[in-house]
Design a protein around this motif. Structure first.
Motif, PDB file in Angstrom:
ATOM      1  N   ARG A   3     -35.334  -4.897  -6.610  1.00  0.00           N
ATOM      2  CA  ARG A   3     -35.636  -4.108  -7.796  1.00  0.00           C
ATOM      3  C   ARG A   3     -36.023  -5.022  -8.946  1.00  0.00           C
ATOM      4  O   ARG A   3     -35.459  -6.078  -9.134  1.00  0.00           O
ATOM      5  CB  ARG A   3     -34.418  -3.275  -8.194  1.00  0.00           C
ATOM      6  CG  ARG A   3     -34.058  -2.205  -7.188  1.00  0.00           C
ATOM      7  CD  ARG A   3     -32.846  -1.441  -7.642  1.00  0.00           C
ATOM      8  NE  ARG A   3     -31.687  -2.312  -7.722  1.00  0.00           N
ATOM      9  CZ  ARG A   3     -30.519  -1.937  -8.225  1.00  0.00           C
ATOM     10  NH1 ARG A   3     -30.370  -0.757  -8.734  1.00  0.00           N
ATOM     11  NH2 ARG A   3     -29.500  -2.769  -8.241  1.00  0.00           N
ATOM     12  N   ILE A   5     -36.241  -5.305 -12.968  1.00  0.00           N
ATOM     13  CA  ILE A   5     -35.724  -4.704 -14.194  1.00  0.00           C
ATOM     14  C   ILE A   5     -36.877  -4.563 -15.188  1.00  0.00           C
ATOM     15  O   ILE A   5     -37.461  -5.545 -15.606  1.00  0.00           O
ATOM     16  CB  ILE A   5     -34.622  -5.598 -14.808  1.00  0.00           C
ATOM     17  CG1 ILE A   5     -33.522  -5.854 -13.783  1.00  0.00           C
ATOM     18  CG2 ILE A   5     -34.058  -4.961 -16.065  1.00  0.00           C
ATOM     19  CD1 ILE A   5     -32.867  -4.612 -13.262  1.00  0.00           C
ATOM     20  N   GLU A 416     -27.135  -7.213  -8.588  1.00  0.00           N
ATOM     21  CA  GLU A 416     -28.273  -6.607  -9.286  1.00  0.00           C
ATOM     22  C   GLU A 416     -27.841  -5.358 -10.060  1.00  0.00           C
ATOM     23  O   GLU A 416     -28.385  -5.055 -11.127  1.00  0.00           O
ATOM     24  CB  GLU A 416     -29.379  -6.251  -8.293  1.00  0.00           C
ATOM     25  CG  GLU A 416     -30.068  -7.442  -7.649  1.00  0.00           C
ATOM     26  CD  GLU A 416     -31.022  -8.167  -8.598  1.00  0.00           C
ATOM     27  OE1 GLU A 416     -31.084  -7.802  -9.790  1.00  0.00           O
ATOM     28  OE2 GLU A 416     -31.699  -9.104  -8.147  1.00  0.00           O
ATOM     29  N   HIS A 420     -28.654  -5.188 -13.913  1.00  0.00           N
ATOM     30  CA  HIS A 420     -29.425  -4.073 -14.463  1.00  0.00           C
ATOM     31  C   HIS A 420     -28.667  -3.441 -15.639  1.00  0.00           C
ATOM     32  O   HIS A 420     -29.267  -3.146 -16.692  1.00  0.00           O
ATOM     33  CB  HIS A 420     -29.659  -3.033 -13.368  1.00  0.00           C
ATOM     34  CG  HIS A 420     -30.353  -1.787 -13.848  1.00  0.00           C
ATOM     35  ND1 HIS A 420     -31.698  -1.737 -14.114  1.00  0.00           N
ATOM     36  CD2 HIS A 420     -29.866  -0.550 -14.119  1.00  0.00           C
ATOM     37  CE1 HIS A 420     -32.016  -0.530 -14.526  1.00  0.00           C
ATOM     38  NE2 HIS A 420     -30.927   0.218 -14.533  1.00  0.00           N
ATOM     39  N   GLN A 424     -29.987  -3.412 -19.460  1.00  0.00           N
ATOM     40  CA  GLN A 424     -30.195  -2.119 -20.112  1.00  0.00           C
ATOM     41  C   GLN A 424     -29.496  -2.076 -21.467  1.00  0.00           C
ATOM     42  O   GLN A 424     -30.024  -1.531 -22.439  1.00  0.00           O
ATOM     43  CB  GLN A 424     -29.664  -0.986 -19.234  1.00  0.00           C
ATOM     44  CG  GLN A 424     -30.640  -0.490 -18.176  1.00  0.00           C
ATOM     45  CD  GLN A 424     -30.170   0.809 -17.545  1.00  0.00           C
ATOM     46  OE1 GLN A 424     -28.978   0.983 -17.286  1.00  0.00           O
ATOM     47  NE2 GLN A 424     -31.095   1.712 -17.284  1.00  0.00           N
TER      48      GLN A 424
END
Length: 576
Positions: A3, A5, A416, A420, A424
């Motif tokens: 993933r 970010i 992760e 994340h 955020q």
């Protein structure tokens, strides 16, 4: 699939929004952001120092606002010009939070369309979070300013020679913008104001002198030793003053809060360690723990700094648990049920776990060490998870959990998840990127390929407000450590040219941290670019005792490199 970010790779998002990849070369790095370094109300002394006495400091909000609007308009125009698009996009990513209102208005006014509009909309969430963070910072500083001013008026040492000037200087300091956008001129003006108050007219108030110590330590205009002397003077005088107990504890708190992290202890800006000041902090902290003029977060940070520096200076006798318990008990009593003490407790147990494990190789850790390591990390994980659940907008618990994931050998998806969450909460989260970089180190849970890939993601954010793009440099140095010739690896044009671009962009978008420039100068010298190294060395203060490492066991004394660069730069053959 790994993933990505979105907030972290905002540089790549902007590249797509503008219709192409960013390609940066030295001639393309226009100083589009330079005017945004001081978008804050300008602090201007009415009279020149040192002649003024009780001068008022003019804060021209209207003029500052007009400049922000004009500069933002220019930047938007550059986004629509192919020649300036790249540098304008970098400037956009590094806008300070206090232009958020103007940026939001520009994105919704209808005059901006196409690629420039997509670029503005792409960074709005990040600039909004910066604005919120800067408001929290300023609210905290305003609370301390109001309390300090009231305490000085009620309990302080008064004299018409310094009375008004001291209050004005304190207001100027606490209203100063953060380091990422503060100018040297602002720092110099405020430092001169305090110098006049404390040295020219010999202010004898210990609270004012404590704040002067904070200014001297933070701004670097004065020598660190001068800052220490102010803290010493204040600590000696404060017990004989009329200030109440919580303010009598302030000089020691101000000293510890002004210490740089242990990783920067060799910096020329580093405040010297003074055991007597640390002792005062430990004994007086319970008197300050419940005071509401300093926030819980600032108190927790001070406790962590105290523990870190005690561990550094008393490695053989340091007992982390014994030092921590009374400080935490005072905080927990004052803020029971709040998330801040939980973050502090979680961070303590992470450090406590590493005390049991030690910093050596896994094969060197005793069985009892592994048991304590696992037990303490389990407590940290439970505590930090609870803290994050209580306040998911604060990045600290999630950031520390990345290190917990590394210590517990958690698989990458688990790491992760916390990364994340940390990004955020704060898209400028340098500490989270640093923790992830360590997790991806081949000596832990990653590989050279994963480390390299993440470093390029960081580079491509072009985020220098949070110094995230600099992660590329640190990762490449780590990769170089496992090669046969670290200097040859770093000196390869494919690597070194990117390192140079990162630092060139960094200097074009904000005032760099001296420690970062020192690393740039040292690496440039280590790979043999002596003329360039000498030029960079000239812009960096001395770094006495600092070592520039090219491998875990091979380093060069910074001052030796500085001297050698000055000697060899005169030879045209050494210019690369």
């Amino acid at each position: 699939m790994r993933r990505i970010i979105v907030l972290l790779v905002v540089g790549l998002v902007l590249a797509g929004a503008l219709g192409g990849a960013f390609l940066f070369h030295q001639h393309q790095i226009h100083n589009a952001e330079a005017d945004f370094r001081a978008p804050h109300p300008v602090i201007i002394p009415v009279a020149e120092l040192p002649e003024f006495s009780g001068a008022k400091w003019a804060v021209n909000h209207d003029a500052a606002h007009a400049r922000r609007v004009a500069r933002l308009s220019t930047l938007i125009g550059q986004l629509d010009d192919e020649k300036t698009r790249s540098s304008a996009a970098v400037a956009l990513v590094n806008l300070p939070g206090d232009v958020f209102s103007e940026l939001k208005a520009a994105s919704r006014g209808g005059a901006v369309t196409g690629g420039p509009l997509a670029a503005l909309e792409g960074v709005l969430p990040m600039i909004e979070q910066r604005a919120a963070r800067e408001r929290r910072r300023q609210d905290s500083r305003e609370k301390l300013l109001q309390a300090a001013s009231a305490a000085y008026k009620q309990y302080g040492s008064h004299d018409p020679r310094w009375e008004a000037a001291a209050l004005d200087a304190m207001a100027a300091y606490f209203h100063a913008p953060p380091a990422s956008t503060r100018t040297v001129e602002e720092e110099t003006a405020i430092s001169k104001a305090f110098g006049w108050v404390c040295n020219h007219v010999d202010c004898t108030d210990p609270l004012v002198r404590s704040i002067h110590g904070m200014v001297a330590a933070e701004f670097g205009v004065d020598e660190p030793a001068a800052a220490l002397e102010e803290f010493k003077w204040a600590a000696t005088s404060m017990p004989h003053s009329d200030y109440p107990r919580e303010w009598k504890a302030f000089p020691a708190f101000a000293y510890v809060s002004s210490l740089l992290p242990a990783s920067q202890s060799k910096s020329s800006r580093a405040l010297p360690i003074d055991d007597a000041r640390l002792d005062e902090f430990r004994t007086s902290f319970p008197d300050l723990a419940g005071a509401r003029f300093i926030g819980a977060s600032e108190k927790c940070d001070a406790v962590l700094t105290y523990l870190e520096r005690r561990a550094e200076t008393h490695a053989q006798t340091f007992n982390r648990e014994q030092e921590f318990n009374p400080l935490y008990s005072a905080l927990d009593k004052a803020y029971h049920g709040a998330f801040e003490p939980l973050v502090l407790k979680g961070r303590f147990y992470v450090d406590f776990a590493w005390d049991a494990r030690g910093g050596g190789l896994a094969n060197d850790v005793a069985e009892d060490g592994w048991k304590l390591f696992s037990k303490r990390l389990a407590i940290a994980e439970q505590t930090l998870t609870k803290a994050w659940e209580m306040n998911q907008s604060d990045p600290r618990a999630a950031t520390i959990m990345i290190t917990v994931a590394m210590g517990t050998s958690a698989e990458r998806p688990q790491m992760e998840k916390w990364f994340h969450r940390a990004m955020q909460a704060d898209p400028d989260n340098h500490a989270a990127c640093e923790a992830k970089l360590l997790y991806l180190d081949p000596r832990w849970k990653g590989s050279l390929q994963e480390l390299d890939a993440f470093s390029r993601e960081c580079r491509d954010t072009h985020n220098y407000i949070g110094r995230i793009a600099l992660m590329y440099v640190h990762a490449q140095r780590t990769i170089a450590w496992v090669t046969e010739s670290p200097a040859n690896y770093l000196g390869d044009p494919h690597v070194f040219d990117d390192i140079c671009r990162v630092f060139e962009e960094y200097q074009a978008t904000r005032t760099p941290e001296p420690d970062d420039l020192a690393l740039y100068a040292g690496l440039t010298a280590c790979v043999g670019h002596w003329a360039d190294a000498n030029r960079i060395f000239q812009s960096v203060p001395p770094q006495n005792g600092r070592i520039i490492y090219l491998s875990p066991t091979t380093g060069h004394r910074y001052e030796d490199l500085r001297t050698e660069a000055a000697r060899l730069a005169a030879d045209p053959a050494n210019a690369k």
